[in-house]
Design a protein around this motif. Structure first.
Motif, PDB file in Angstrom:
ATOM      1  N   LEU A  39       5.102   3.423 -55.436  1.00 37.09           N
ATOM      2  CA  LEU A  39       6.301   3.574 -54.608  1.00 37.09           C
ATOM      3  C   LEU A  39       6.773   5.021 -54.568  1.00 37.09           C
ATOM      4  CD1 LEU A  39       8.243   0.352 -55.613  1.00 37.09           C
ATOM      5  CD2 LEU A  39       7.554   0.974 -53.298  1.00 37.09           C
ATOM      6  N   ALA A  40       6.615   5.739 -55.676  1.00 36.93           N
ATOM      7  CA  ALA A  40       6.989   7.152 -55.702  1.00 36.93           C
ATOM      8  C   ALA A  40       6.118   7.958 -54.736  1.00 36.93           C
ATOM      9  CB  ALA A  40       6.863   7.705 -57.121  1.00 36.93           C
ATOM     10  N   LEU A  41       4.836   7.624 -54.705  1.00 35.74           N
ATOM     11  CA  LEU A  41       3.936   8.293 -53.763  1.00 35.74           C
ATOM     12  C   LEU A  41       4.304   7.934 -52.325  1.00 35.74           C
ATOM     13  CD1 LEU A  41       0.513   7.815 -55.601  1.00 35.74           C
ATOM     14  CD2 LEU A  41       1.847   9.923 -55.420  1.00 35.74           C
ATOM     15  N   VAL A  42       4.645   6.662 -52.106  1.00 36.87           N
ATOM     16  CA  VAL A  42       5.053   6.223 -50.772  1.00 36.87           C
ATOM     17  C   VAL A  42       6.316   6.952 -50.334  1.00 36.87           C
ATOM     18  CG1 VAL A  42       5.973   4.252 -49.481  1.00 36.87           C
ATOM     19  CG2 VAL A  42       3.960   3.961 -50.926  1.00 36.87           C
ATOM     20  N   ASN A  43       7.223   7.151 -51.281  1.00 37.28           N
ATOM     21  CA  ASN A  43       8.455   7.889 -51.003  1.00 37.28           C
ATOM     22  C   ASN A  43       8.131   9.274 -50.434  1.00 37.28           C
ATOM     23  OD1 ASN A  43      10.966   9.227 -51.131  1.00 37.28           O
ATOM     24  ND2 ASN A  43      11.571   8.104 -52.958  1.00 37.28           N
ATOM     25  N   ASN A  44       7.234   9.972 -51.086  1.00 36.16           N
ATOM     26  CA  ASN A  44       6.822  11.304 -50.620  1.00 36.16           C
ATOM     27  C   ASN A  44       6.114  11.225 -49.263  1.00 36.16           C
ATOM     28  OD1 ASN A  44       7.815  12.556 -52.931  1.00 36.16           O
ATOM     29  ND2 ASN A  44       5.882  12.302 -54.037  1.00 36.16           N
ATOM     30  N   ASP A  45       5.262  10.211 -49.108  1.00 42.80           N
ATOM     31  CA  ASP A  45       4.540  10.057 -47.843  1.00 42.80           C
ATOM     32  C   ASP A  45       5.486   9.754 -46.686  1.00 42.80           C
ATOM     33  OD1 ASP A  45       2.173  10.486 -49.169  1.00 42.80           O
ATOM     34  OD2 ASP A  45       1.631   8.360 -49.321  1.00 42.80           O
ATOM     35  N   LEU A  46       6.558   9.035 -46.978  1.00 40.50           N
ATOM     36  CA  LEU A  46       7.532   8.698 -45.940  1.00 40.50           C
ATOM     37  C   LEU A  46       8.171   9.962 -45.373  1.00 40.50           C
ATOM     38  CD1 LEU A  46       9.310   6.735 -44.329  1.00 40.50           C
ATOM     39  CD2 LEU A  46      10.776   6.512 -46.363  1.00 40.50           C
ATOM     40  N   MET A  47       8.570  10.873 -46.230  1.00 43.12           N
ATOM     41  CA  MET A  47       9.158  12.124 -45.758  1.00 43.12           C
ATOM     42  C   MET A  47       8.129  12.953 -45.002  1.00 43.12           C
ATOM     43  SD  MET A  47      11.560  14.226 -45.230  1.00 43.12           S
ATOM     44  CE  MET A  47      13.021  13.967 -46.248  1.00 43.12           C
ATOM     45  N   SER A  48       6.900  13.004 -45.507  1.00 43.56           N
ATOM     46  CA  SER A  48       5.847  13.764 -44.821  1.00 43.56           C
ATOM     47  C   SER A  48       5.588  13.193 -43.431  1.00 43.56           C
ATOM     48  CB  SER A  48       4.553  13.737 -45.650  1.00 43.56           C
ATOM     49  OG  SER A  48       4.742  14.358 -46.900  1.00 43.56           O
ATOM     50  N   PHE A  49       5.561  11.878 -43.331  1.00 43.33           N
ATOM     51  CA  PHE A  49       5.358  11.213 -42.043  1.00 43.33           C
ATOM     52  C   PHE A  49       6.496  11.549 -41.080  1.00 43.33           C
ATOM     53  CE2 PHE A  49       6.295   7.479 -39.368  1.00 43.33           C
ATOM     54  CZ  PHE A  49       5.105   7.367 -38.667  1.00 43.33           C
ATOM     55  N   ALA A  50       7.716  11.509 -41.574  1.00 42.35           N
ATOM     56  CA  ALA A  50       8.880  11.788 -40.723  1.00 42.35           C
ATOM     57  C   ALA A  50       8.833  13.213 -40.184  1.00 42.35           C
ATOM     58  CB  ALA A  50      10.163  11.558 -41.507  1.00 42.35           C
ATOM     59  N   VAL A  51       8.503  14.154 -41.055  1.00 40.56           N
ATOM     60  CA  VAL A  51       8.488  15.561 -40.658  1.00 40.56           C
ATOM     61  C   VAL A  51       7.315  15.865 -39.730  1.00 40.56           C
ATOM     62  CG1 VAL A  51       8.213  17.915 -41.506  1.00 40.56           C
ATOM     63  CG2 VAL A  51       9.726  16.329 -42.708  1.00 40.56           C
ATOM     64  N   SER A  52       6.149  15.312 -40.029  1.00 42.89           N
ATOM     65  CA  SER A  52       4.970  15.646 -39.228  1.00 42.89           C
ATOM     66  C   SER A  52       4.986  14.991 -37.852  1.00 42.89           C
ATOM     67  CB  SER A  52       3.699  15.239 -39.973  1.00 42.89           C
ATOM     68  OG  SER A  52       3.664  13.830 -40.170  1.00 42.89           O
ATOM     69  N   ASP A  53       5.520  13.754 -37.768  1.00 44.00           N
ATOM     70  CA  ASP A  53       5.453  13.014 -36.506  1.00 44.00           C
ATOM     71  C   ASP A  53       6.755  13.029 -35.702  1.00 44.00           C
ATOM     72  OD1 ASP A  53       3.107  12.303 -37.892  1.00 44.00           O
ATOM     73  OD2 ASP A  53       2.979  10.417 -36.819  1.00 44.00           O
ATOM     74  N   PHE A  54       7.890  13.278 -36.359  1.00 40.64           N
ATOM     75  CA  PHE A  54       9.172  13.176 -35.666  1.00 40.64           C
ATOM     76  C   PHE A  54      10.117  14.335 -36.009  1.00 40.64           C
ATOM     77  CE2 PHE A  54       7.458   8.916 -35.971  1.00 40.64           C
ATOM     78  CZ  PHE A  54       7.609   8.452 -34.680  1.00 40.64           C
ATOM     79  N   GLU A  55       9.547  15.482 -36.319  1.00 41.75           N
ATOM     80  CA  GLU A  55      10.366  16.607 -36.755  1.00 41.75           C
ATOM     81  C   GLU A  55      11.423  16.984 -35.719  1.00 41.75           C
ATOM     82  OE1 GLU A  55       9.908  21.096 -38.645  1.00 41.75           O
ATOM     83  OE2 GLU A  55       8.231  20.179 -37.573  1.00 41.75           O
ATOM     84  N   SER A  56      11.036  17.077 -34.452  1.00 44.72           N
ATOM     85  CA  SER A  56      11.983  17.542 -33.435  1.00 44.72           C
ATOM     86  C   SER A  56      13.141  16.563 -33.269  1.00 44.72           C
ATOM     87  CB  SER A  56      11.269  17.748 -32.100  1.00 44.72           C
ATOM     88  OG  SER A  56      10.682  16.544 -31.640  1.00 44.72           O
ATOM     89  N   GLU A  57      12.847  15.248 -33.217  1.00 43.92           N
ATOM     90  CA  GLU A  57      13.904  14.253 -33.072  1.00 43.92           C
ATOM     91  C   GLU A  57      14.785  14.195 -34.312  1.00 43.92           C
ATOM     92  OE1 GLU A  57      12.883  10.397 -31.168  1.00 43.92           O
ATOM     93  OE2 GLU A  57      10.848  11.212 -31.078  1.00 43.92           O
ATOM     94  N   LEU A  58      14.158  14.275 -35.471  1.00 49.47           N
ATOM     95  CA  LEU A  58      14.893  14.219 -36.735  1.00 49.47           C
ATOM     96  C   LEU A  58      15.834  15.411 -36.862  1.00 49.47           C
ATOM     97  CD1 LEU A  58      15.052  12.465 -39.312  1.00 49.47           C
ATOM     98  CD2 LEU A  58      13.319  13.947 -40.321  1.00 49.47           C
ATOM     99  N   MET A  59      15.337  16.610 -36.563  1.00 50.38           N
ATOM    100  CA  MET A  59      16.149  17.810 -36.712  1.00 50.38           C
ATOM    101  C   MET A  59      17.222  17.898 -35.629  1.00 50.38           C
ATOM    102  SD  MET A  59      15.292  19.095 -39.473  1.00 50.38           S
ATOM    103  CE  MET A  59      16.412  20.489 -39.294  1.00 50.38           C
ATOM    104  N   GLU A  60      16.911  17.422 -34.440  1.00 49.87           N
ATOM    105  CA  GLU A  60      17.908  17.449 -33.371  1.00 49.87           C
ATOM    106  C   GLU A  60      19.120  16.598 -33.752  1.00 49.87           C
ATOM    107  OE1 GLU A  60      18.401  16.331 -28.604  1.00 49.87           O
ATOM    108  OE2 GLU A  60      16.487  15.997 -29.635  1.00 49.87           O
ATOM    109  N   TYR A  61      18.857  15.398 -34.245  1.00 47.44           N
ATOM    110  CA  TYR A  61      19.966  14.527 -34.641  1.00 47.44           C
ATOM    111  C   TYR A  61      20.705  15.095 -35.855  1.00 47.44           C
ATOM    112  CZ  TYR A  61      22.606  10.478 -36.174  1.00 47.44           C
ATOM    113  OH  TYR A  61      23.628   9.648 -36.558  1.00 47.44           O
ATOM    114  N   SER A  62      19.959  15.585 -36.850  1.00 45.67           N
ATOM    115  CA  SER A  62      20.584  16.130 -38.058  1.00 45.67           C
ATOM    116  C   SER A  62      21.447  17.343 -37.725  1.00 45.67           C
ATOM    117  CB  SER A  62      19.514  16.510 -39.079  1.00 45.67           C
ATOM    118  OG  SER A  62      18.784  15.374 -39.495  1.00 45.67           O
ATOM    119  N   ASN A  63      20.947  18.225 -36.858  1.00 50.18           N
ATOM    120  CA  ASN A  63      21.713  19.407 -36.477  1.00 50.18           C
ATOM    121  C   ASN A  63      22.964  19.036 -35.692  1.00 50.18           C
ATOM    122  OD1 ASN A  63      20.147  21.461 -37.664  1.00 50.18           O
ATOM    123  ND2 ASN A  63      18.682  21.399 -35.994  1.00 50.18           N
ATOM    124  N   ASP A  64      22.846  18.031 -34.829  1.00 52.34           N
ATOM    125  CA  ASP A  64      24.023  17.573 -34.086  1.00 52.34           C
ATOM    126  C   ASP A  64      25.100  17.074 -35.040  1.00 52.34           C
ATOM    127  OD1 ASP A  64      22.897  18.195 -31.672  1.00 52.34           O
ATOM    128  OD2 ASP A  64      22.288  16.143 -31.170  1.00 52.34           O
TER     129      ASP A  64
END
Length: 365
Positions: A39-64
């Motif tokens: 689960l700890a490895l999955v935790n890290n993979d989840l963040m990597s997946f979010a950043v690699s595949d959805f960085e622009s959407e994630l950062m746009e919402y976070s910055n807003d």
């Protein structure tokens, strides 16, 4: 631990016989650390997946959210906010395809995971952010801390970071996700010292009064915990007096009244509180009366009725009438001669408000 029979249900929770599950993989005993490491490895993979595949959407919402709620924080606080907000965003925020990042990650990874790990991971989707009080520290068999959920009153065991005995009594805010036999904060948490936690309780009271859910307003709440907004310049004799002002202010803002009009109402309520120190049991009862008085006095042609104000604030017309009369009678000298047209204050109004403030030495700016 007693030996597990080959035909016994597997202790990993898969529902299969032991020989068809962990026993078939030569796992001799049920060891939570095996699944928690995964689960700890999955935790890290989840963040990597979010950043690699959805960085622009994630950062746009976070910055807003940061622009809306963080109000020019320094780089360290900005980074902390973006990181911690990501946990909520990944679990809850729908992307342009209508799915959350977690939904897409889970669909991609579930077939690769052990049944026990998969079962625990699937439960993360139902997790909500929370406020937890640290009530004890444990050293054996591994460093953990005991957390008390302020909202649900449930108690959890959580993995420890740098927390020590001196942190008992402080608050931890974040998204607490289950592991096997323990919990951990997804991407970290905000720790609030014992000296500052009363302010968090005030925020939670405000959320409760407004009948809101922390899960729905978490971006704003998280920003307030990381970088509190500038304190109101007015002093309040009782926290419930301030709750009335906050409730009135929020309702007036939703109805898009002018800021000057709203602040006039807050100031007049503050003057009344310092003069009469009313006992407030239900903030909505006084906020409704204040709303009614301000519109009746300052908004030409508002047409507001006591019944309308009572319905909006979930109280009775009789209560609005009684509280309105008490406030209006006490503040007659302040409200006489005030004239607001379309929510704009004239210079005479500003002068009289300033005079009202200066006449009461207990009110500070």
């Amino acid at each position: 631990m007693s030996k597990i029979g080959r035909n016994d249900p597997c202790p990993c929770g898969s529902g299969k016989k032991y020989k068809k599950c962990c026993g078939g993989n030569n796992v001799i005993e049920f060891n939570p650390s095996l699944y928690n490491n995964e689960l700890a490895l999955v935790n890290n993979d989840l963040m990597s997946f979010a950043v690699s595949d959805f960085e622009s959407e994630l950062m746009e919402y976070s910055n807003d959210c940061a622009v809306s709620y963080l109000n020019g924080a320094d780089k360290d606080k900005y980074h902390t906010y973006i990181t911690l907000l990501s946990a909520w965003t990944i679990l809850k925020k729908q992307m342009k395809n209508g799915k959350t990042i977690f939904d897409m990650f889970y669909a991609k990874q579930k077939s690769k995971l052990h049944p026990r790990t998969r079962k625990v991971l699937s439960s993360w989707i139902n997790v909500k952010p929370g406020v937890f009080e640290i009530i004890s520290m444990n050293e054996a068999p591994e460093p953990k801390m005991t957390l008390h959920d302020i909202h649900t009153n449930k108690t959890y065991q959580s993995l420890r970071g740098n927390e020590t005995e001196k942190d008992i009594g402080s608050l931890a805010i974040g998204v607490l996700v289950p592991y096997v036999g323990t919990h951990d904060f997804l991407f970290g948490m905000v720790q609030i010292s014992k000296e500052r936690k009363e302010r968090i309780f005030d925020l939670l009271d405000k959320i409760k009064i407004n009948k809101e859910e922390l899960d729905n307003i978490y971006p704003e709440f998280l920003a307030e915990t990381i970088q509190p907004q500038e304190e109101n310049s007015l002093e309040w004799l009782d926290p419930y007096h301030e709750m009335v002002a906050q409730l009135f202010e929020e309702h007036m803002m939703k109805k898009e009244f002018d800021d000057k009009l709203i602040q006039t109402g807050v100031l007049l309520w503050n003057v009344y509180c310092h003069r009469k120190n009313p006992t407030v049991k239900k903030p909505g009862a006084y906020a409704a009366a204040l709303d009614y008085m301000i519109q009746l006095t300052f908004v030409e042609g508002s047409g507001i009725t006591q019944a309308q104000a009572a319905k909006e604030y979930d109280t009775s017309s009789g209560t609005v009438s009684a509280n309105y009369r008490k406030i209006a009678d006490e503040l007659e000298d302040q409200i006489n001669g005030y004239h607001l047209m379309n929510g704009d204050a004239d210079s005479q109004t500003a002068h009289e408000i300033a005079s009202a403030r200066n006449s009461n030495p207990e009110i500070t700016s």
